[in-house]
Design an enzyme around this catalytic site. Sequence first.
Site, PDB file in Angstrom:
ATOM      1  N   GLN A 176       0.822  -1.223   0.000  1.00 22.71           N
ATOM      2  CA  GLN A 176       0.000   0.000   0.000  1.00 22.71           C
ATOM      3  C   GLN A 176       0.847   1.260   0.000  1.00 22.71           C
ATOM      4  OE1 GLN A 176      -3.105   0.575  -0.555  1.00 22.71           O
ATOM      5  NE2 GLN A 176      -3.860  -1.520  -0.484  1.00 22.71           N
ATOM      6  N   CYS A 321     -17.767 -10.016   4.312  1.00 18.49           N
ATOM      7  CA  CYS A 321     -19.124 -10.542   4.280  1.00 18.49           C
ATOM      8  C   CYS A 321     -19.054 -12.027   3.935  1.00 18.49           C
ATOM      9  CB  CYS A 321     -19.916  -9.787   3.224  1.00 18.49           C
ATOM     10  SG  CYS A 321     -21.650 -10.189   3.233  1.00 18.49           S
TER      11      CYS A 321
HETATM   12  N1  PLP Z   1      -0.659  -6.388   1.161  1.00 16.03           N
HETATM   13  C1  PLP Z   1      -1.480  -5.339   1.316  1.00 16.03           C
HETATM   14  C2  PLP Z   1      -1.230  -4.383   2.434  1.00 16.03           C
HETATM   15  C3  PLP Z   1      -2.557  -5.153   0.447  1.00 16.03           C
HETATM   16  O1  PLP Z   1      -3.373  -4.117   0.627  1.00 16.03           O
HETATM   17  C4  PLP Z   1      -2.759  -6.103  -0.595  1.00 16.03           C
HETATM   18  C5  PLP Z   1      -3.915  -5.966  -1.509  1.00 16.03           C
HETATM   19  O2  PLP Z   1      -5.003  -5.613  -1.112  1.00 16.03           O
HETATM   20  C6  PLP Z   1      -1.865  -7.165  -0.721  1.00 16.03           C
HETATM   21  C7  PLP Z   1      -0.831  -7.279   0.174  1.00 16.03           C
HETATM   22  C8  PLP Z   1      -2.013  -8.184  -1.819  1.00 16.03           C
HETATM   23  O3  PLP Z   1      -1.567  -7.663  -3.047  1.00 16.03           O
HETATM   24  P1  PLP Z   1      -2.097  -8.278  -4.443  1.00 16.03           P
HETATM   25  O4  PLP Z   1      -3.490  -7.808  -4.613  1.00 16.03           O
HETATM   26  O5  PLP Z   1      -1.166  -7.687  -5.477  1.00 16.03           O
HETATM   27  O6  PLP Z   1      -1.973  -9.748  -4.356  1.00 16.03           O
END
Ligand code: PLP
Length: 379
Positions: A176, A321
């Site tokens: 993020q 959910c």
């Molecule tokens: N780590 C965090 C903090 C995330 O927000 C996300 C995705 O929502 C992921 C890992 C996973 O990444 P990806 O969607 O590329 O698999």
Amino acid sequence: MRVYLDYNATAPLRDEARMAIMAALDETGNPSSVHAAGRQAKAKMDQSRRTIAQALSAASGDIVFTSGGTEANNLGVLGLAAANGCTHILVGAVEHTCVHAAAKASGLLVEDIAVNKGGALDLAALAQAIEALPSGAKPLLCLMLANNETGVIQPVQAATQMLHEAGGLVHIDAVQAFGKMPVRLSEIGADSLAVSAHKIGGPLGVGALALACGTKIAPNAHGGGQEFGRRGGTENVPGVAGFAAAVEAAIAELEKSADIAALRDHMQSQLAGLAADIKIFGADVPRLANTLCFAVPDFAAETQLMAMDLAGFAISSGAACSSGKVKASAVMLAMQVPVALASCAIRVSLGALTTRKELDAFVGAWGEALIRARANEAA
Ligand code: PLP
């Protein structure tokens, strides 16, 4: 009008990324082939690797491309633990599910480290957990740089120093944070760091693990020796090219962070003007410029999501959910938010394309939904 305010879920594909993907799709060539077409594909991989390495302050030979943030986190957690003889995994309580799941899959002893009410890792709890390890233990800490629901930024440098002093290792989930704030592996000092393309306007299904110089890692995908033997499988050349183009654009745009934060803060105060009992999560601690997570008592996240979707706004909630029942977000619960309030928490996440007009329209529609919900309650 459709307004997209869910950038933390995925960001719209950037034009630069689309062009790079299209150009690479039109070229035939396996990076492992020795002929000219193969060499051209390899050159594209090398160039992309350099771009992403430079953005993360890592060496290009230490970038391992993956199928996304989830795989990069799995490779970081399981690969570091296996190659370095780790005995325990310490996991921040608000980590993404993929990190919790990878730690569990390691078969090692896993311990969650608490966060404080602001949502940041409790360094005293981390110190206690390290202290309580048996002699000869080798811990791996898994910690995110910024939280996906609240945007709260974690004390990664201090935590890394503590682990290294205790002879342990650190994996950082920067999925993020990357593209929304400066992310420099060399400054954090961690052993590995995961990033993902689709969170910054690159394509879905591409990510990378950056390793500190000399870090040993065991592959999860065994194959033909690609990615320096760290991740087998023919490389996703168009995806990687799109990722690199998105990284360049996102890094160039970092200077807009203050403007995005100003927009977010404007929306935050407008919302607070509509509901005096609103709770803003992470308001008093450092957080990502683009993220606003909030709850109003008795205004269920599910109701808000549906009302806002009908009004044309894409937002999200941390609540999961399943079987028709809404479960409060684990992140909120770890922050000691009462269950009833946690199930009212929603997240609005902005991008560089978000305008004040869109946010004002969102606030207007949300205010109407709140009035309707309150009227239903009273009836
Ligand atoms: N780590 C965090 C903090 C995330 O927000 C996300 C995705 O929502 C992921 C890992 C996973 O990444 P990806 O969607 O590329 O698999």
